[in-house]
Design a protein around this motif. Sequence first.
Motif, PDB file in Angstrom:
ATOM      1  N   HIS A 140       4.712   6.744  -0.641  1.00 34.94           N
ATOM      2  CA  HIS A 140       4.995   5.701  -1.628  1.00 34.94           C
ATOM      3  C   HIS A 140       4.113   5.850  -2.848  1.00 34.94           C
ATOM      4  CE1 HIS A 140       4.444   1.615  -3.397  1.00 34.94           C
ATOM      5  NE2 HIS A 140       5.766   1.628  -3.326  1.00 34.94           N
ATOM      6  N   TYR A 141       2.824   6.088  -2.647  1.00 40.22           N
ATOM      7  CA  TYR A 141       1.907   6.180  -3.778  1.00 40.22           C
ATOM      8  C   TYR A 141       2.239   7.371  -4.669  1.00 40.22           C
ATOM      9  CZ  TYR A 141      -2.319   6.494  -6.552  1.00 40.22           C
ATOM     10  OH  TYR A 141      -3.188   6.564  -7.609  1.00 40.22           O
ATOM     11  N   HIS A 142       2.611   8.498  -4.067  1.00 41.64           N
ATOM     12  CA  HIS A 142       2.894   9.706  -4.842  1.00 41.64           C
ATOM     13  C   HIS A 142       4.368   9.825  -5.212  1.00 41.64           C
ATOM     14  CE1 HIS A 142      -0.989  10.796  -2.862  1.00 41.64           C
ATOM     15  NE2 HIS A 142      -1.211  11.323  -4.053  1.00 41.64           N
ATOM     16  N   HIS A 143       5.120   8.733  -5.035  1.00 41.76           N
ATOM     17  CA  HIS A 143       6.537   8.675  -5.440  1.00 41.76           C
ATOM     18  C   HIS A 143       7.366   9.776  -4.768  1.00 41.76           C
ATOM     19  CE1 HIS A 143       5.267   5.799  -8.478  1.00 41.76           C
ATOM     20  NE2 HIS A 143       4.350   6.661  -8.874  1.00 41.76           N
ATOM     21  N   ALA A 144       7.034  10.064  -3.523  1.00 38.16           N
ATOM     22  CA  ALA A 144       7.808  11.036  -2.760  1.00 38.16           C
ATOM     23  C   ALA A 144       9.015  10.395  -2.088  1.00 38.16           C
ATOM     24  CB  ALA A 144       6.920  11.703  -1.704  1.00 38.16           C
ATOM     25  N   ALA A 145       9.187   9.104  -2.249  1.00 38.24           N
ATOM     26  CA  ALA A 145      10.336   8.385  -1.691  1.00 38.24           C
ATOM     27  C   ALA A 145      10.735   7.302  -2.693  1.00 38.24           C
ATOM     28  CB  ALA A 145       9.987   7.765  -0.335  1.00 38.24           C
ATOM     29  N   GLU A 146      11.983   6.856  -2.610  1.00 44.79           N
ATOM     30  CA  GLU A 146      12.503   5.816  -3.497  1.00 44.79           C
ATOM     31  C   GLU A 146      13.032   4.651  -2.664  1.00 44.79           C
ATOM     32  OE1 GLU A 146      15.353   7.386  -6.184  1.00 44.79           O
ATOM     33  OE2 GLU A 146      14.004   8.903  -7.028  1.00 44.79           O
TER      34      GLU A 146
END
Length: 432
Positions: free
Chosen positions: A248-254
Amino acid sequence: MSYHLYARPLPGSADPTAGELRLDWVLLDASGELQASGQDETRESIEDALSRNSLEGVRLIGLIPGDEALFCFADIPARQARFIRQALPFAVEEQLAQDVDTVHLALGGATEDGYRVAAIDHQRMGLWQETFLDWEGVELEAIYPDAALVPLKDHDWAVCLGEGMALLASRRGEWMTMRTENLGVFAQTLALPQEDEVAAEVRVVVYGTEATFADNESVLSGLAGTPRLSVHREPMEGAVVELLASAHYHHAAEPINLCQGSYAPSQGKGGALRAWRPAVAIAAIWFVLVIAGQVGMGYYHHQQAAALEDQAMAIYRQAFPEDRRATPRNVRRIIEGQLRVAGQQAGDAGFLPLMKHTGQQYSELSGSQSVLFNSVNYTSSRGELVVDVRADSYERLNALRSGIAEQGLEASIGSVVNDSDGTRARLTVSGG
């Protein structure tokens, strides 16, 4: 510094209505570094850990079981948010197993298949919001289905192995939760191409610790042996919540934030503005102090003005003790009128006043017998008294002129002639 706290209920105690909730949690700082973590802890113990470290600006992300929220697509041609919200219930109601009015719909981003939507029962959403609201020193930022945060990287499907359960996410944005032993059956479903799909390789990444890999080796072997599936193992060093928090922090998922509409933090008990309450309180105090200062200065200047008015009226009444018409509001106008009248009167004192003042000064002059008035003329149009005078010296004439001038009149000496008998001159007196 801001911090993000990720809290995920344990699979065995994931019902907020079934007694005390146990949670796994991690705390990330503003740079995404892990600062603290815990497993199988209560809310109170997590709050105590944060309090001991005097942390401020902590934002809470609640991760609820993925099967609590249903994923679906909404094919809506509108582009304006207001129209999308209005059409959303009608676009997804056929995909729901219950009345759409009893379901909270959270809107995600747009894809080729339509808008991504998360649907969760209103009652359950209310319970989860109540679970994560009003933590000590923490503000609720979002609630996500945990499976929606499994990072895909370059794969088509991602699987995260837990204790008896597996979290799955797809490139289309879908998520689901299933028992680990059912992964083999699901793998067969993945291996079957769609009617309009050309058979191609399906890339799958599996996350897990060395222990979970060992416990599920037979299942993993079955996945790897399924046609069309390319399975890659990705070892984890920490708990599942650490993987989800990092993704979540590294925007690896939406993921889709379920805190929307009436469940948005600004609509809840805490409110998004609660973090700003200290600043608002300081601003309010400053504003009150400024207003109080202005009122105080205004009162002070009012008192000063009143004192000056009293002084001015005292001086005026000393000069005009009989006048009762004057007030602080009209005294200036009255004085200006009196000065105007006095000026008009002084400009034409008249023959008798001029003669009176001139004769008075003559009588008071020392050696007045040496001063003689030969003739006296008065011109009313100019208001002048002209006296032909003779004296034994000019000093006598000048003394007479000075005495008249001291009475507030204008006096001048002209046509001076000096001879053996003394000095002859013309003395002109006017009202000034």
